[in-house]
Design a protein around this motif. Structure first.
Motif, PDB file in Angstrom:
ATOM      1  N   LEU A  44      -5.045   4.491   4.738  1.00 40.57           N
ATOM      2  CA  LEU A  44      -4.238   3.818   3.719  1.00 40.57           C
ATOM      3  C   LEU A  44      -5.063   2.790   2.942  1.00 40.57           C
ATOM      4  CD1 LEU A  44      -1.261   4.038   2.848  1.00 40.57           C
ATOM      5  CD2 LEU A  44      -0.743   2.136   4.368  1.00 40.57           C
ATOM      6  N   SER A  45      -6.062   2.205   3.594  1.00 35.58           N
ATOM      7  CA  SER A  45      -6.884   1.174   2.949  1.00 35.58           C
ATOM      8  C   SER A  45      -7.735   1.730   1.814  1.00 35.58           C
ATOM      9  CB  SER A  45      -7.799   0.511   3.984  1.00 35.58           C
ATOM     10  OG  SER A  45      -7.050  -0.026   5.051  1.00 35.58           O
ATOM     11  N   SER A  46      -7.829   3.046   1.694  1.00 37.44           N
ATOM     12  CA  SER A  46      -8.609   3.636   0.597  1.00 37.44           C
ATOM     13  C   SER A  46      -7.943   3.417  -0.753  1.00 37.44           C
ATOM     14  CB  SER A  46      -8.807   5.133   0.838  1.00 37.44           C
ATOM     15  OG  SER A  46      -7.563   5.804   0.870  1.00 37.44           O
ATOM     16  N   LEU A  47      -6.712   2.913  -0.763  1.00 37.11           N
ATOM     17  CA  LEU A  47      -6.037   2.625  -2.029  1.00 37.11           C
ATOM     18  C   LEU A  47      -6.477   1.297  -2.629  1.00 37.11           C
ATOM     19  CD1 LEU A  47      -2.374   3.748  -1.256  1.00 37.11           C
ATOM     20  CD2 LEU A  47      -4.244   5.067  -2.206  1.00 37.11           C
TER      21      LEU A  47
ATOM     22  N   GLY B 259       9.121  10.808  -0.201  1.00 40.27           N
ATOM     23  CA  GLY B 259       9.195   9.561  -0.952  1.00 40.27           C
ATOM     24  C   GLY B 259       9.905   8.445  -0.232  1.00 40.27           C
ATOM     25  N   GLN B 260      10.103   8.540   1.076  1.00 43.35           N
ATOM     26  CA  GLN B 260      10.851   7.509   1.793  1.00 43.35           C
ATOM     27  C   GLN B 260       9.942   6.378   2.222  1.00 43.35           C
ATOM     28  OE1 GLN B 260      14.247   7.690   2.143  1.00 43.35           O
ATOM     29  NE2 GLN B 260      13.912   9.388   0.754  1.00 43.35           N
ATOM     30  N   THR B 261      10.456   5.152   2.220  1.00 43.21           N
ATOM     31  CA  THR B 261       9.732   3.993   2.723  1.00 43.21           C
ATOM     32  C   THR B 261      10.078   3.790   4.183  1.00 43.21           C
ATOM     33  OG1 THR B 261      11.514   2.508   2.092  1.00 43.21           O
ATOM     34  CG2 THR B 261       9.796   2.896   0.468  1.00 43.21           C
ATOM     35  N   SER B 262       9.055   3.589   5.000  1.00 46.56           N
ATOM     36  CA  SER B 262       9.313   3.388   6.415  1.00 46.56           C
ATOM     37  C   SER B 262       8.066   2.867   7.085  1.00 46.56           C
ATOM     38  CB  SER B 262       9.735   4.705   7.081  1.00 46.56           C
ATOM     39  OG  SER B 262       8.732   5.664   6.926  1.00 46.56           O
ATOM     40  N   PRO B 263       8.197   2.172   8.206  1.00 46.20           N
ATOM     41  CA  PRO B 263       7.017   1.744   8.951  1.00 46.20           C
ATOM     42  C   PRO B 263       6.338   2.942   9.582  1.00 46.20           C
ATOM     43  CG  PRO B 263       9.030   1.225  10.174  1.00 46.20           C
ATOM     44  CD  PRO B 263       9.459   1.710   8.832  1.00 46.20           C
ATOM     45  N   PRO B 264       4.980   2.952   9.690  1.00 48.38           N
ATOM     46  CA  PRO B 264       4.254   4.123  10.148  1.00 48.38           C
ATOM     47  C   PRO B 264       4.277   4.280  11.662  1.00 48.38           C
ATOM     48  CG  PRO B 264       2.736   2.356   9.690  1.00 48.38           C
ATOM     49  CD  PRO B 264       4.097   1.852   9.359  1.00 48.38           C
ATOM     50  N   SER B 265       5.462   4.321  12.284  1.00 48.16           N
ATOM     51  CA  SER B 265       5.550   4.539  13.720  1.00 48.16           C
ATOM     52  C   SER B 265       6.320   5.809  13.991  1.00 48.16           C
ATOM     53  CB  SER B 265       6.264   3.352  14.389  1.00 48.16           C
ATOM     54  OG  SER B 265       7.555   3.193  13.836  1.00 48.16           O
ATOM     55  N   LEU B 266       5.931   6.507  15.054  1.00 48.91           N
ATOM     56  CA  LEU B 266       6.566   7.759  15.403  1.00 48.91           C
ATOM     57  C   LEU B 266       7.734   7.521  16.359  1.00 48.91           C
ATOM     58  CD1 LEU B 266       3.509  10.077  15.932  1.00 48.91           C
ATOM     59  CD2 LEU B 266       5.125  10.099  14.038  1.00 48.91           C
ATOM     60  N   PRO B 267       8.840   8.253  16.209  1.00 50.35           N
ATOM     61  CA  PRO B 267       9.940   8.120  17.156  1.00 50.35           C
ATOM     62  C   PRO B 267       9.560   8.693  18.503  1.00 50.35           C
ATOM     63  CG  PRO B 267      10.363   9.921  15.632  1.00 50.35           C
ATOM     64  CD  PRO B 267       9.113   9.263  15.154  1.00 50.35           C
ATOM     65  N   SER B 268       9.952   8.005  19.568  1.00 51.29           N
ATOM     66  CA  SER B 268       9.659   8.510  20.901  1.00 51.29           C
ATOM     67  C   SER B 268      10.644   9.593  21.306  1.00 51.29           C
ATOM     68  CB  SER B 268       9.737   7.353  21.917  1.00 51.29           C
ATOM     69  OG  SER B 268      11.013   6.741  21.854  1.00 51.29           O
ATOM     70  N   GLY B 269      11.712   9.699  20.624  1.00 51.77           N
ATOM     71  CA  GLY B 269      12.715  10.720  20.879  1.00 51.77           C
ATOM     72  C   GLY B 269      13.902  10.462  19.991  1.00 51.77           C
ATOM     73  N   ARG B 270      14.881  11.321  20.011  1.00 50.63           N
ATOM     74  CA  ARG B 270      16.027  11.112  19.142  1.00 50.63           C
ATOM     75  C   ARG B 270      16.879   9.967  19.662  1.00 50.63           C
ATOM     76  NH1 ARG B 270      21.259  14.961  17.974  1.00 50.63           N
ATOM     77  NH2 ARG B 270      22.328  13.457  16.668  1.00 50.63           N
TER      78      ARG B 270
ATOM     79  N   LEU C  18       0.825  -1.210   0.000  1.00 48.64           N
ATOM     80  CA  LEU C  18       0.000   0.000   0.000  1.00 48.64           C
ATOM     81  C   LEU C  18       0.858   1.257   0.000  1.00 48.64           C
ATOM     82  CD1 LEU C  18      -2.820  -1.102   2.475  1.00 48.64           C
ATOM     83  CD2 LEU C  18      -3.054  -0.686   0.020  1.00 48.64           C
ATOM     84  N   GLU C  19       1.977   1.257   0.735  1.00 48.32           N
ATOM     85  CA  GLU C  19       2.840   2.440   0.754  1.00 48.32           C
ATOM     86  C   GLU C  19       3.514   2.637  -0.611  1.00 48.32           C
ATOM     87  OE1 GLU C  19       5.434   1.844   4.099  1.00 48.32           O
ATOM     88  OE2 GLU C  19       4.057   2.875   5.465  1.00 48.32           O
ATOM     89  N   ASN C  20       3.946   1.548  -1.233  1.00 44.99           N
ATOM     90  CA  ASN C  20       4.514   1.667  -2.573  1.00 44.99           C
ATOM     91  C   ASN C  20       3.469   2.180  -3.566  1.00 44.99           C
ATOM     92  OD1 ASN C  20       7.037   0.773  -1.783  1.00 44.99           O
ATOM     93  ND2 ASN C  20       6.612  -1.376  -2.263  1.00 44.99           N
ATOM     94  N   THR C  21       2.236   1.704  -3.412  1.00 44.72           N
ATOM     95  CA  THR C  21       1.134   2.171  -4.265  1.00 44.72           C
ATOM     96  C   THR C  21       0.871   3.654  -4.037  1.00 44.72           C
ATOM     97  OG1 THR C  21       0.119  -0.021  -4.207  1.00 44.72           O
ATOM     98  CG2 THR C  21      -1.282   1.806  -4.863  1.00 44.72           C
ATOM     99  N   ALA C  22       0.938   4.088  -2.773  1.00 44.26           N
ATOM    100  CA  ALA C  22       0.706   5.507  -2.468  1.00 44.26           C
ATOM    101  C   ALA C  22       1.768   6.387  -3.102  1.00 44.26           C
ATOM    102  CB  ALA C  22       0.680   5.707  -0.949  1.00 44.26           C
ATOM    103  N   ARG C  23       3.030   5.938  -3.054  1.00 45.88           N
ATOM    104  CA  ARG C  23       4.100   6.752  -3.638  1.00 45.88           C
ATOM    105  C   ARG C  23       3.976   6.859  -5.158  1.00 45.88           C
ATOM    106  NH1 ARG C  23       6.713   4.963   0.902  1.00 45.88           N
ATOM    107  NH2 ARG C  23       7.020   2.864   0.087  1.00 45.88           N
TER     108      ARG C  23
END
Length: 740
Positions: free
Chosen positions: A418-421, A470-481, A369-374
């Motif tokens: 994301l499922s709307s794709l 345009g980067q591929t990555s899992p949809p999680s937010l960093p908790s800090g640096r 789905l992320e590749n499709t979105a890009r």
């Protein structure tokens, strides 16, 4: 030649086939996979910028793209000034053809739709007449005032014994029709893959529009009956006028236990006392056909034409039909039972026995789905399953829902779905999309049309969000640096050390921009940090940390974009609700603000809002074309002379004749301007004399012009009730003949 090198950069989505004057429209789908299916059995020379589309009549070339929307383009040199080029630009042709085909299915002789009735432009209205022109269906697509509509309704009923109105999605006149007869019929088109389908809606005063296909509607002597309406001896009424009780005008017939087989049961709505279900019914009955009718074949399916259902004297259901129409069914191409049974009894292969875990499926779904979105595309359910190594395994709606809810995690306010794709078999939303929305906390109950709008809107939001980064990555937010690997060992190469130092500095700046909320600076530093990371050949853990920050930026950009779109949507809703009551300057300022927001949002996400903006701008242009007071008085002088001459000659006249006599386009004036002209004509007419405006008649000359009552009101004269209007008008004409 001055146009020799001119290139057509417009994204034209519709054309006609056969010839330039054709009314056979085609819609070029955006997706390259749908493009390939669309072009099967067609050549690149089949398409024209149709005259009935407001086009130039020249050939169009279909363009296939994988990185942007597929579309038609003119072949240079380009001289076309066609203004409507979107996916809805041929809807008037789709609707005209669909209504004509439906009338033929209802047993009527095929009639050619009229797309430019006299006095109208292309895309304004569509007329389809039948029964040798005695009956008419008018499709009102362009916006018109209540007075203009009532005037047109009066004129059409003079020429036709029966008139049905269909109102387009942009028409507000349906509200007046609901007030007049208790319901109104709407019409709309929507895209399903490579086709545009026509739907008919029934609008009631106290509920949403109930949409259905034309094939579910019936033509009766009283008019068009949809599944939401009921034909009774006194006329057509809402079927569910009193949902707590059966409609009193219908009669009940007994059912024997073996006479009816009910299948495909689905709950449609419920009250405290009863529940209603949508069902498919098979009835054991006796069929009566005319002696000349062809005998039916037991191996085929048929629809009865001009049929009535009753109970025979021996208790058997009797269907009396004028003819049978053969139809195609799903079973016509279905393999034999033996083939099905042999296919169902095969032993599973080793690949099918080793199906992936749910976690692996979720990871694969998310990646696809992320590749499709890009790539700004959509994906089919079959492609998702194939890439997840599910082979031929079929997932239930509940399984799709649970897997995709995991794909959508973590869920945050404003994050696009994301499922709307994922598109369904018909090219629209996947069958489980509604359930996914509910699982994400969308509590509103959507109609099919509303669900399609949400699906299209969320898909555009996903495309917009992923196109920002345009980067591929899992949809999680960093908790800090997380320290980006400074202690991975001393670099032997001084160049690598320089790249590492540059990366560290840029990463620090990116974090500072994030904490400061400066998204532009964050994006610029991330782009430079990504380049430095590639040159420094950093570890996978370092890249993952960088990707986490990129994900955070993408989500913030999506939230920012969604917030802007929400402001735009709210403004457009406000304009749609009160635009007719705004002063032109107020409307102009509101549209300017809407255009600025639409520029920020982008064409893809704001496509629907841009159509509303364009529609209101055309409305504003019509408002600015109104006559000035001096022009009204100038016309009034000429009209007064012409009407006095008509009075001396003892005859009436029409707006068209007046326009020819004085050389001014009176018939095309705004109804309010026509009233103003006639009021000025009679401003000095003594009250004891009949008004000159009584000499202006409707088409056919057997009744006054529809504006006559309003003119009398503005002159301060007695306004007769509607039932006495005709007699009042005839008395005025008699007084004119006596005063000659």
């Amino acid at each position: 030649m001055p146009y020799a090198e001119e290139e057509d950069t417009r994204k034209v989505q519709t054309a006609v086939i056969g010839q330039a004057e054709s009314d056979r429209p085609v819609f070029l789908p955006y997706d390259h996979d749908d493009f390939d299916r669309f072009m099967r059995s067609r050549t690149r020379d089949d398409f024209y910028c149709g005259i009935l589309l407001g086009g130039c009549g020249k050939r169009l070339s279909p363009k296939r793209y994988t990185d942007k929307k597929c579309h038609f383009a003119h072949r240079p040199p380009v001289h076309c000034r066609r203004t409507e080029i979107g996916e809805d630009s041929a809807d008037h042709l789709y609707i005209g053809r669909a209504v004509a085909d439906w009338l033929k299915q209802q047993g009527q002789r095929a009639m050619q739709p009229v797309y430019e009735p006299k006095g109208h432009q292309v895309r304004d209205v569509v007329d389809v007449s039948y029964e040798a022109g005695r009956r008419l269906i008018r499709v009102q697509l362009a916006r018109r005032s209540k007075r203009e509509w009532e005037e047109a309704d009066t004129e059409l009923r003079v020429r036709h014994s029966d008139l049905d109105w269909f109102f387009g999605p942009d028409s507000l006149l349906a509200n007046w029709q609901v007030e007049r007869q208790g319901y109104a019929l709407r019409v709309q088109c929507r895209s399903l893959g490579a086709i545009r389908t026509v739907e008919i809606g029934t609008q009631f005063p106290d509920g949403p529009v109930e949409w259905t296909s034309l094939s579910e509607c019936t033509l009766t002597p009283e008019g068009v009956v949809t599944p939401s309406l009921l034909r009774i001896p006194s006329g057509i009424v809402p079927r569910h006028a009193d949902p707590a009780e059966p409609t009193p005008s219908t009669s009940s017939l007994p059912l024997t236990p073996t006479s009816v087989l009910i299948t495909d049961v689905a709950l449609s709505r419920a009250t405290d006392t009863r529940r209603w279900f949508d069902i498919s019914v098979r009835v054991n009955a006796r069929l009566s056909l005319p002696a000349r009718a062809d005998l039916p074949d037991a191996h085929h399916a048929y629809l009865p034409v001009d049929a009535a259902l009753s109970l025979d004297s021996d208790g058997t259901w009797l269907i009396e039909a004028g003819a049978l129409q053969r139809i195609q069914t799903d079973t016509d191409d279905r393999p034999s039972d033996s083939a099905e049974s042999s296919a169902d009894t095969h032993d599973p292969s080793p690949e099918e026995q080793s199906l992936p875990t749910d976690g692996d499926v979720v990871t694969s779904f998310r990646k696809t789905l992320e590749n499709t979105a890009r790539s700004r595309n959509v994906v089919t359910m079959a492609t998702l399953c194939r890439r997840a190594c599910l082979h031929d395994r079929e997932l239930s709606v509940e399984q799709w829902r649970e897997l995709l809810l995991q794909v959508e995690q973590p869920r945050m306010p404003g994050k696009p779905v994301l499922s709307s794709l994922i598109k369904g078999w018909d090219g629209g939303p996947a069958p489980f999309f509604r359930e996914v929305l509910r699982g994400l906390g969308w509590t509103k109950g959507f109609s099919d049309a509303e669900l399609l709008d949400v699906w299209n809107r969320e898909r555009r939001r996903v495309h917009a969000a992923y196109s920002r980064s345009g980067q591929t990555s899992p949809p999680s937010l960093p908790s800090g640096r997380q320290p980006p690997g400074r202690a991975e060992g001393k670099q032997a190469d001084s160049a690598d050390a320089g790249h590492r130092a540059a990366f560290d500095a840029l990463f620090d700046l990116a974090h500072e921009a994030r904490h400061a909320g400066d998204l532009d600076a964050l994006e610029q530093n991330l782009i430079l940090a990504e380049k430095a990371a590639r040159e420094a050949d950093l570890s996978a853990a370092t890249h993952k940390t960088l990707w986490s920050l990129t994900d955070w930026l993408r989500d913030r950009r999506a939230d920012e974009l969604h917030g802007t779109w929400e402001r735009l949507s709210a403004l457009i809703d406000k304009i749609n609700s009160v635009g007719d009551d705004l002063h032109p300057d107020q409307l102009r300022r509101a549209l300017r603000s809407a255009e600025e927001l639409a520029e920020e949002v982008g064409d893809d996400l704001a496509a629907e809002e841009r159509r509303d903006i364009a529609r209101w701008q055309r409305h504003l242009e019509r408002m600015t074309e109104r006559l000035t007071l001096s022009q009204i008085r100038g016309h009034a002088v000429a009209v007064r002379v012409a009407l006095r001459q008509a009075a001396r000659e003892g005859r009436t006249t029409t707006w068209g004749e007046l326009a020819l006599r004085i050389g001014a386009p009176l018939a095309a004036l705004n109804p309010d301007d026509k009233i103003a002209v006639l009021v000025e004509v009679d401003r000095e007419t003594p009250d004891d004399r009949p008004p000159l405006s009584a000499l202006v008649t409707a088409h056919g000359r057997d009744r006054p012009h529809p504006l006559y009552q309003q003119v009398l009101f503005n002159l301060g004269r007695t306004v007769p009730p509607l039932e006495a209007l005709l007699m009042h008008w005839r008395m005025a004409l008699r007084r004119h003949s006596e005063l000659r």
